[in-house]
Write an enzyme that holds these catalytic residues in place. Structure first.
Site, PDB file in Angstrom:
ATOM      1  N   ARG A 164      -9.479   6.233   2.816  1.00 15.86           N
ATOM      2  CA  ARG A 164      -8.176   5.586   2.532  1.00 15.86           C
ATOM      3  C   ARG A 164      -7.038   6.415   3.129  1.00 15.86           C
ATOM      4  O   ARG A 164      -5.997   6.618   2.496  1.00 15.86           O
ATOM      5  CB  ARG A 164      -7.946   5.422   1.026  1.00 15.86           C
ATOM      6  CG  ARG A 164      -9.037   4.711   0.281  1.00 15.86           C
ATOM      7  CD  ARG A 164      -9.130   3.229   0.603  1.00 15.86           C
ATOM      8  NE  ARG A 164     -10.057   2.589  -0.315  1.00 15.86           N
ATOM      9  CZ  ARG A 164     -11.349   2.412  -0.023  1.00 15.86           C
ATOM     10  NH1 ARG A 164     -11.843   2.792   1.144  1.00 15.86           N
ATOM     11  NH2 ARG A 164     -12.135   1.824  -0.902  1.00 15.86           N
ATOM     12  N   SER A 238      -5.849  -0.872  -6.183  1.00 14.31           N
ATOM     13  CA  SER A 238      -6.126   0.443  -6.792  1.00 14.31           C
ATOM     14  C   SER A 238      -4.895   1.326  -6.630  1.00 14.31           C
ATOM     15  O   SER A 238      -4.409   1.498  -5.511  1.00 14.31           O
ATOM     16  CB  SER A 238      -7.290   1.125  -6.080  1.00 14.31           C
ATOM     17  OG  SER A 238      -8.399   0.270  -6.063  1.00 14.31           O
ATOM     18  N   GLU A 334      -2.822   6.244  -4.208  1.00 15.26           N
ATOM     19  CA  GLU A 334      -3.152   5.561  -2.957  1.00 15.26           C
ATOM     20  C   GLU A 334      -1.955   4.728  -2.486  1.00 15.26           C
ATOM     21  O   GLU A 334      -1.705   4.582  -1.289  1.00 15.26           O
ATOM     22  CB  GLU A 334      -4.370   4.655  -3.206  1.00 15.26           C
ATOM     23  CG  GLU A 334      -4.848   3.944  -1.980  1.00 15.26           C
ATOM     24  CD  GLU A 334      -6.078   3.083  -2.245  1.00 15.26           C
ATOM     25  OE1 GLU A 334      -7.116   3.623  -2.647  1.00 15.26           O
ATOM     26  OE2 GLU A 334      -5.982   1.863  -2.030  1.00 15.26           O
TER      27      GLU A 334
END
Ligand code: FAD
Ligand code: NAP
Length: 338
Positions: A164, A238, A334
């Site tokens: 990510r 998320s 994130e």
């Protein structure tokens, strides 16, 4: 180009945060983008680059120019018996691109079905889901440096893709605008059933031969059941990355918390499900003012209606503290905070 003043951003971020940008412009071509960046307002303002707004949290009004990237177009550039090279404008909806590929039996992105956002933002965090990551099919991208309007091409290795993560979330954060991407897809796709959730659903279908169309459909079905739809309840997927710990730390945790969920990513390195950590600090389904952790997946923070970005950020910080105190693990966000 028509640069608009004082524009609400509520419809441009999937958290549905009601803040505004001092100036706003939507660009549909690379020429538009060049023109905007060369204009007096473009040169002198701070810039916020917007794709679909599905991985950002706005915590204050943006005192600058928001540039929404809407460059369209999907084109096959080259193909042979085994591979196809495809170019997509940065503004193409990611899932439209996946559907295009799945429809033509071009493999490599089917597990990434139904991820919101644009093709241009996909390399920013090397999007991933259900055992597939963009970097596996990513060929190159084209874009422009904000400071000097220099055009540049980044090949796969140049992007420094990680979990990510990429160069665009680090040294080039806010400095480079992606205008198109190229993907190299497989004409003889290999089916990826590494994630139990997908494998179990596929097995239930008792198919003779599994196709990428089957995988895409199953992934969509799972996602629609499990994840909150941003059109109904504001969220950015998320909120945190799954943290990685060494094997020793994982064994210690496993002794104390036998149910803890971890997946080996390489020798001696375990990825822990951040959702489990949050759930087990009892944040699951709890509200914090107008913000909360989603009932089905605690890793997804949600806006129950009129949450401010600050409220969601405060909740995220509270969760980070709880996880740190109980498990000694640092969670990393994130979502991009502005
Ligand atoms: P935005 O949110 O608009 O932007 C994200 C960041 O990229 C910002 O910093 C922005 O400035 C920058 N940016 C955007 N476009 C450009 C550009 N053209 N050039 C330069 N910088 C740019 N992510 C996953 O990886 N896997 C998932 O499975 C997943 N599932 C999700 C499910 C839901 C319900 C939601 C809401 C989100 C999910 N996400 C997932 C997160 C998100 O969809 C992805 O990160 C997506 O790639 C973000 O695209 P976007 O166009 O909305 O980017
Ligand atoms: P899940 O299936 O409940 O699994 C929990 C976590 O365990 C996932 O985050 C996943 O890590 C990891 N995992 C599961 N099976 C694994 C395996 N076989 N090997 C290695 N790791 C495994 O997760 P979920 O929340 O429903 O999400 C399903 C997939 O969609 C995940 O890949 C997730 O990343 C992705 N997703 C991402 C976002 C986002 O915003 N980034 C939002 C929703 C869903 P990984 O996350 O590393 O894959």
């Amino acid at each position: 180009m028509n640069i608009l003043q004082n524009i609400p951003l509520k419809n441009y971020n999937t958290f549905g945060i009601d803040l505004s940008a001092k100036a706003f412009v939507e660009v549909f071509t690379e020429e538009d983008l060049n023109e905007v960046l060369s204009s007096t307002e473009g040169k002198n303002s701070k810039k916020l680059i917007l794709g679909g707004g599905s991985n950002i949290l706005l915590t204050k009004d943006f005192d600058g120019l928001a540039i929404k990237i809407s460059i369209p177009g999907i084109k096959i550039i080259e193909e042979d018996n085994d591979f196809v090279l495809l170019k997509a404008g940065a503004g193409v909806n990611w899932n439209d691109l996946v559907n295009f590929c799945v429809g033509k039996n071009f493999g490599g992105v089917e597990n990434l079905s139904l991820i919101p956002g644009t093709a241009g933002a996909a390399p920013i965090q090397n999007i991933g889901a259900y055992g597939q990551e963009l970097k596996e099919v990513f060929y190159s991208l084209q874009g422009i440096f904000i400071e000097n309007l220099e055009e540049s091409i980044f090949n796969n290795g140049d992007c420094k893709f990680g979990y990510r993560d990429s160069i665009f979330k680090n040294e080039l954060k806010g400095k480079f605008i992606i205008t198109s991407i190229k993907l190299k897809l497989h004409k003889h796709p290999k089916i990826n059933l590494t994630y139990d959730a997908v494998k179990n659903e596929i097995e239930k279908l008792k198919l003779g031969r599994v196709t990428i169309q089957d995988v895409s459909k199953i992934v969509c079905d799972i996602r629609m059941k499990k994840l909150p739809n941003p059109n109904e309840i504001g969220n950015a997927g998320s909120f945190f990355k799954n943290p990685e710990v060494n094997a020793k730390k994982f064994l210690e945790l496993k002794k104390e918390f036998p149910d803890i969920i971890g997946h080996k990513i390489e020798e001696g390195k375990i990825k822990i499900a951040a959702g489990w950590l949050i759930e087990n600090t009892s944040w699951k389904g709890k509200r914090f003012g107008n913000a909360g952790a989603h009932t089905n997946q605690s890793l997804v923070l949600v806006n129950y209606g009129n949450a401010t970005g600050k409220e969601i950020l405060e909740l995220a910080n509270e969760i980070e503290n709880s996880v740190q105190n109980k498990f000694g693990i640092t969670l990393h966000k994130e979502v991009n905070i502005y």
